[in-house]
Design a protein around this motif. Structure first.
Motif, PDB file in Angstrom:
ATOM      1  N   ALA A  12      16.032 -47.360 -25.326  1.00  0.00           N
ATOM      2  CA  ALA A  12      14.629 -47.006 -24.880  1.00  0.00           C
ATOM      3  C   ALA A  12      13.942 -48.367 -24.631  1.00  0.00           C
ATOM      4  N   TYR A  13      13.803 -49.001 -25.885  1.00  0.00           N
ATOM      5  CA  TYR A  13      12.805 -50.033 -25.915  1.00  0.00           C
ATOM      6  C   TYR A  13      13.487 -51.300 -25.118  1.00  0.00           C
ATOM      7  N   ALA A  14      14.960 -51.496 -24.725  1.00  0.00           N
ATOM      8  CA  ALA A  14      15.532 -52.509 -23.984  1.00  0.00           C
ATOM      9  C   ALA A  14      14.936 -52.171 -22.420  1.00  0.00           C
ATOM     10  N   LEU A  15      14.620 -51.036 -22.138  1.00  0.00           N
ATOM     11  CA  LEU A  15      14.185 -50.505 -20.918  1.00  0.00           C
ATOM     12  C   LEU A  15      12.751 -51.270 -20.705  1.00  0.00           C
ATOM     13  N   ILE A  16      11.966 -51.327 -21.690  1.00  0.00           N
ATOM     14  CA  ILE A  16      10.575 -51.910 -21.725  1.00  0.00           C
ATOM     15  C   ILE A  16      10.489 -53.455 -22.051  1.00  0.00           C
ATOM     16  N   THR A  17      11.602 -54.182 -22.389  1.00  0.00           N
ATOM     17  CA  THR A  17      11.224 -55.464 -22.681  1.00  0.00           C
ATOM     18  C   THR A  17      10.976 -56.114 -21.479  1.00  0.00           C
ATOM     19  N   SER A  18      10.762 -57.710 -21.804  1.00  0.00           N
ATOM     20  CA  SER A  18      10.252 -58.313 -20.614  1.00  0.00           C
ATOM     21  C   SER A  18      11.384 -58.206 -19.361  1.00  0.00           C
ATOM     22  N   TYR A  19      12.662 -58.432 -20.019  1.00  0.00           N
ATOM     23  CA  TYR A  19      13.763 -58.146 -18.775  1.00  0.00           C
ATOM     24  C   TYR A  19      13.922 -56.999 -18.334  1.00  0.00           C
TER      25      TYR A  19
END
Length: 137
Positions: A12-19
């Protein structure tokens, strides 16, 4: 098992990283999933619930962030993840004009399967390759 919750939160947090915000959110989530699954394999039942669990974490994040902001409206930092989390939630839940699901949801489920099923690990590095799951949203 509880393991699937750990990787769902990380995804979930990977989805909203800068990447992720760079229109590669599913690639970011798949990279987390691949690395996790390589070390701690998930069962097929756990994998079948990933999209729902990731969406649940995003809902929790935006709800708690909004609640906290309402309690302390001077603290704009509390809104830092709000917009990207809402965008990720709409995207991952497949709100693409075809109802809850649609083609987007099917593509995401397929990407998650590829992240788990097609792991290539070169013997010299013991680190999974990720090129096959690097694609724009």
């Amino acid at each position: 098992s509880w393991r699937v919750l750990d990787v769902a939160v990380a995804m979930a947090y990977a989805l909203i990283t800068s990447y992720g915000r760079g229109k590669r959110s599913i690639s970011a989530a798949c990279a987390v999933l691949r690395g996790f699954h390589h070390k701690y394999p998930l069962t097929s039942e756990e994998r079948n619930h990933l999209r729902l669990l990731v969406a649940c974490r995003l809902v929790l994040s935006v709800t708690l962030g909004n609640y906290s902001y309402k309690q302390n409206p001077e603290n704009e930092y509390l809104l830092l993840h709000s917009k990207p989390a809402w965008e990720a939630l709409h995207f991952i839940w497949g709100m693409d004009g075809k109802g809850a699901g649609g083609n987007t949801a099917e593509v995401i489920e397929s990407a998650f399967r590829v992240a788990c099923d097609n792991i290539n690990v070169p013997a010299e590095s013991n680190i999974p390759e990720f090129a096959d799951i690097s694609f724009p949203d």
